[in-house]
Design a protein around this motif. Structure first.
Motif, PDB file in Angstrom:
ATOM      1  N   HIS A 178      19.604 -60.752 -11.996  1.00 36.47           N
ATOM      2  CA  HIS A 178      20.594 -59.810 -11.473  1.00 36.47           C
ATOM      3  C   HIS A 178      21.973 -60.458 -11.421  1.00 36.47           C
ATOM      4  O   HIS A 178      22.986 -59.835 -11.765  1.00 36.47           O
ATOM      5  N   GLU A 184      23.357 -60.951 -15.011  1.00 37.55           N
ATOM      6  CA  GLU A 184      23.806 -59.706 -15.654  1.00 37.55           C
ATOM      7  C   GLU A 184      25.244 -59.358 -15.243  1.00 37.55           C
ATOM      8  O   GLU A 184      25.971 -58.686 -15.978  1.00 37.55           O
ATOM      9  N   GLN A 185      25.646 -59.804 -14.055  1.00 40.30           N
ATOM     10  CA  GLN A 185      26.999 -59.523 -13.583  1.00 40.30           C
ATOM     11  C   GLN A 185      27.951 -60.682 -13.895  1.00 40.30           C
ATOM     12  O   GLN A 185      29.170 -60.502 -13.907  1.00 40.30           O
ATOM     13  N   SER A 216      34.272 -62.956  -8.010  1.00 38.37           N
ATOM     14  CA  SER A 216      32.836 -62.661  -8.013  1.00 38.37           C
ATOM     15  C   SER A 216      32.049 -63.710  -8.784  1.00 38.37           C
ATOM     16  O   SER A 216      30.899 -64.010  -8.442  1.00 38.37           O
ATOM     17  N   THR A 251      25.735 -54.579  -4.695  1.00 36.29           N
ATOM     18  CA  THR A 251      26.938 -53.980  -5.302  1.00 36.29           C
ATOM     19  C   THR A 251      28.174 -54.857  -5.177  1.00 36.29           C
ATOM     20  O   THR A 251      29.215 -54.512  -5.752  1.00 36.29           O
ATOM     21  N   GLY A 299      29.408 -57.065  -8.702  1.00 32.13           N
ATOM     22  CA  GLY A 299      29.885 -56.325  -9.856  1.00 32.13           C
ATOM     23  C   GLY A 299      31.249 -55.686  -9.674  1.00 32.13           C
ATOM     24  O   GLY A 299      31.780 -55.085 -10.620  1.00 32.13           O
ATOM     25  N   THR A 359      30.003 -55.501 -16.373  1.00 32.74           N
ATOM     26  CA  THR A 359      28.675 -56.082 -16.200  1.00 32.74           C
ATOM     27  C   THR A 359      27.846 -55.797 -17.440  1.00 32.74           C
ATOM     28  O   THR A 359      28.179 -54.926 -18.241  1.00 32.74           O
ATOM     29  N   TRP A 398      23.661 -56.079 -18.148  1.00 32.18           N
ATOM     30  CA  TRP A 398      22.403 -55.363 -17.900  1.00 32.18           C
ATOM     31  C   TRP A 398      21.519 -55.165 -19.130  1.00 32.18           C
ATOM     32  O   TRP A 398      20.546 -54.415 -19.078  1.00 32.18           O
TER      33      TRP A 398
END
Length: 388
Positions: free
Chosen positions: A202, A205-206, A216, A257, A260, A265, A267
């Motif tokens: 996860h 993916e971001q 981030s 959340t 992202g 992003t 995925w």
């Protein structure tokens, strides 16, 4: 940070060994009818079911149940649960379990008062809700998906060989989440390991997107380092509370959340993994671990700068005297060595995927923009072959 965004997450999260005691306070905010949603019975064996139902009765709630939620909830199970919730006129759906149970509860929440077929409306046509929604709360028993604090829901249709996720708006984010890391001790070892890699991916993916200096990404690097450290402790001693609590917290932040916001992003690993899951019914985290190394090697030339950063900041690869390509490859190799140490699946053949299934996986893989390269169907097939 580029662009404009709004950050809002309405979930109130209770964390720690005494977190379940907070359920009484949460129940006071909802009407008289609660539908309890859970899986195959592990919460009964652990005693959690009795604890929760006692609290529901003490709060004066009328309780209906949806049990038997499977690890990859199906469209047929969704229709069944939607009828139960509608017939009960549910005021709250209380999901007790892992990510699949919570995903499923969110799908029921949006489907119970839907007069159309929910699979068609929400997972094939990807429409926004326009009907009454039921609030969702959850008690988490397995860390990994982050479903406890986001609006995502993944549903499978074995007949159509599809597994599709729909990220709804904040109105589908659970109103509350109860996370006691001790509850995750009862999860089978295989599922614990799958959840660890699910959360790690996860974050990836971001992370593997964008060229700007984004706050981030610094947070993502810290979360990955924490997860790597705690995972090695947990695999050696699954009852180590400090490690399991850190894993639980990382898993929540990996997909609540936050990471992202303000960036693109990817995925695509998830899209391939979900397509594999649709034809094999394999554990979600393991479908990701089986294809992630091949996928990242494939896209590395298109985002080389970030793969160099990943190697240096997450895996402590020393870049002196090496080309960027060498540093980036060492980072992926370090990730693979860690994957071997925590014991996740490394080949799609271990999941029961055979070459005659590749056509269905390629067909069922949604090709997304946002990462460093948008794949073609032929590239999806090549990644499967490289992961065999």
């Amino acid at each position: 940070m580029l662009g404009n965004f709004t950050y809002y997450n309405p979930c109130r999260l209770h964390f720690g060994p005494d977190a379940v005691s907070k359920l009484a306070d949460e129940l006071a905010e909802y009407g008289p009818t609660v539908v309890l949603v859970y899986g195959g019975g592990s919460i009964k064996r652990s005693g959690l079911y009795d604890q929760v139902t006692t609290m529901l009765r003490a709060a004066g709630k009328t309780v209906a149940e949806i049990s038997g939620v499977m690890s990859n909830p199906t469209a047929d199970k969704l229709r069944e649960g939607a009828k139960v919730a509608r017939d009960a006129n549910a005021d709250l759906l209380l999901a007790v379990g892992g990510g699949s149970v919570i995903d499923y509860a969110k799908a029921v929440a949006v489907s119970a008062w839907c007069d159309d077929d929910p699979w068609e409306k929400y997972f094939l046509r990807m429409e926004a809700p326009d009907n009454r929604l039921i609030p969702v709360g959850n008690i988490l028993t397995m860390s990994g998906t982050g479903s406890e604090m986001n609006a995502g829901s993944v549903i499978s249709n074995p007949q159509q060989k599809l597994k599709i996720g729909h990220v709804f708006g904040p109105e589908l984010i659970p109103r509350f989440a109860i996370v006691n890391p001790e509850l995750t001790f009862t999860v089978p070892d295989y599922q614990m390991r799958a959840g660890i890699f699910d959360a790690f991916n996860h974050i990836q993916e971001q992370y593997f997107s964008g060229d700007d200096d984004n706050t981030s990404d610094y947070v993502a690097e810290a979360l990955m380092r924490s997860l790597v450290t705690s995972s090695l402790v947990a695999v050696a001693d699954p009852a180590d509370y400090e490690a399991r609590s850190n894993i639980s917290w990382v898993c929540t932040w990996a997909l609540n959340t936050l990471l992202g916001k303000g960036k693109a992003t990817d995925w695509e690993v998830h899209m391939i993994g979900q397509a594999i899951g649709a034809v094999t019914d394999a554990a979600h985290g393991m479908t990701l671990s089986a294809v992630a190394p091949a996928y990242y090697r494939h896209i590395m030339p298109y985002g080389l700068h970030k793969f160099v950063r990943f190697a240096v900041e997450v895996w402590d690869v020393r870049p002196e005297g090496k080309t960027d390509e060498q540093v980036a490859c060492e980072g992926i190799e370090a990730m693979e060595a860690w994957m071997d140490r925590i014991g996740v699946v490394r080949r799609v053949s271990e999941l029961g995927l055979t070459p005659d299934m590749y056509d269905d996986v390629v067909k069922g893989t949604f090709l997304l923009e946002g990462g460093y390269k948008k794949l073609t169907p032929d590239e999806v097939r090549a990644i499967l072959v490289a992961s065999a």
